[in-house]
Write a protein that holds these residues in place. Structure first.
Motif, PDB file in Angstrom:
ATOM      1  N   PRO A   1      -7.139   6.728   3.178  1.00  0.00           N
ATOM      2  CA  PRO A   1      -6.033   7.665   3.400  1.00  0.00           C
ATOM      3  C   PRO A   1      -4.903   7.590   2.378  1.00  0.00           C
TER       4      PRO A   1
ATOM      5  N   CYS B   1      -7.405  -1.820   0.961  1.00  0.00           N
ATOM      6  CA  CYS B   1      -6.259  -2.113   1.813  1.00  0.00           C
ATOM      7  C   CYS B   1      -6.741  -2.695   3.149  1.00  0.00           C
TER       8      CYS B   1
ATOM      9  N   LEU C   1      -5.392  -2.642   6.001  1.00  0.00           N
ATOM     10  CA  LEU C   1      -4.999  -1.949   7.224  1.00  0.00           C
ATOM     11  C   LEU C   1      -5.904  -0.749   7.544  1.00  0.00           C
ATOM     12  N   HIS C   2      -6.047   0.190   6.614  1.00  0.00           N
ATOM     13  CA  HIS C   2      -6.870   1.377   6.887  1.00  0.00           C
ATOM     14  C   HIS C   2      -7.966   1.591   5.856  1.00  0.00           C
ATOM     15  N   GLY C   3      -8.125   0.677   4.918  1.00  0.00           N
ATOM     16  CA  GLY C   3      -9.282   0.730   4.039  1.00  0.00           C
ATOM     17  C   GLY C   3      -9.178   1.586   2.797  1.00  0.00           C
ATOM     18  N   ALA C   4      -8.001   2.104   2.469  1.00  0.00           N
ATOM     19  CA  ALA C   4      -7.883   2.843   1.204  1.00  0.00           C
ATOM     20  C   ALA C   4      -8.187   1.901   0.047  1.00  0.00           C
TER      21      ALA C   4
ATOM     22  N   CYS D   1       0.839  -1.201   0.000  1.00  0.00           N
ATOM     23  CA  CYS D   1       0.000   0.000   0.000  1.00  0.00           C
ATOM     24  C   CYS D   1       0.873   1.250   0.000  1.00  0.00           C
TER      25      CYS D   1
ATOM     26  N   HIS E   1       0.130   3.977   1.373  1.00  0.00           N
ATOM     27  CA  HIS E   1      -0.100   4.742   2.600  1.00  0.00           C
ATOM     28  C   HIS E   1       0.876   4.322   3.691  1.00  0.00           C
ATOM     29  N   GLU E   2       0.814   3.046   4.066  1.00  0.00           N
ATOM     30  CA  GLU E   2       1.789   2.495   5.002  1.00  0.00           C
ATOM     31  C   GLU E   2       2.136   1.089   4.556  1.00  0.00           C
ATOM     32  N   GLU E   3       2.602   0.281   5.467  1.00  0.00           N
ATOM     33  CA  GLU E   3       3.112  -1.044   5.106  1.00  0.00           C
ATOM     34  C   GLU E   3       2.000  -2.078   5.249  1.00  0.00           C
ATOM     35  N   ALA E   4       1.294  -2.364   4.182  1.00  0.00           N
ATOM     36  CA  ALA E   4       0.264  -3.402   4.217  1.00  0.00           C
ATOM     37  C   ALA E   4       0.234  -4.077   2.854  1.00  0.00           C
TER      38      ALA E   4
END
Ligand code: FES
Length: 114
Positions: A91, A73, A75-78, A54, A56-59
């Motif tokens: 995000p 995603c 992790l946070h749903g992007a 991702c 955004h971050e590490e997922a």
């Protein structure tokens, strides 16, 4: 040298990363090409490849839920467009890379190199 020359694109080579039986329609598989994690998606029999991590971050996007041509995603749903790598919702704001895919017989080949 100031950037890729047109001729350099011809140096792309296709490497086998999976077989079509490994990825059911509506599913994804994470593969590694060199050091690069790539997520291969089966959208109704058509295969697409985007960067697995991702933006955004590490997922791992190959572990996300798939809705039509979008992956969410875990992790946070992007949401990312599986065909273009575009970030569709926050995000995440940055696209993930895409990779050319070829199917030869039962083999899924990924285009690597620039
Ligand atoms: S890590 Fe993917 S949305 Fe945050």
């Amino acid at each position: 040298m100031t950037g890729p020359l047109l001729g350099e694109y011809h140096t792309m080579e296709f490497v086998k990363v999976a077989t079509i039986g490994e990825i059911a329609p509506g599913a994804a598989l994470r593969v590694e090409v060199g050091d690069e994690p790539v997520a291969i998606f089966n959208l109704g029999g058509e295969f697409y490849a985007i960067g697995d991590i991702c933006s955004h971050e590490e997922a791992s996007l190959s572990e996300g839920d798939i809705f039509g041509d979008v992956v969410e995603c875990p992790l946070h749903g992007a949401e990312f467009d599986i065909r273009t790598g575009a970030a569709r919702t926050l995000p995440a704001v940055t696209p993930v890379p895409t990779f050319p895919v070829k199917v030869e017989g039962d083999d899924i080949l990924l285009g690597v190199g620039r």
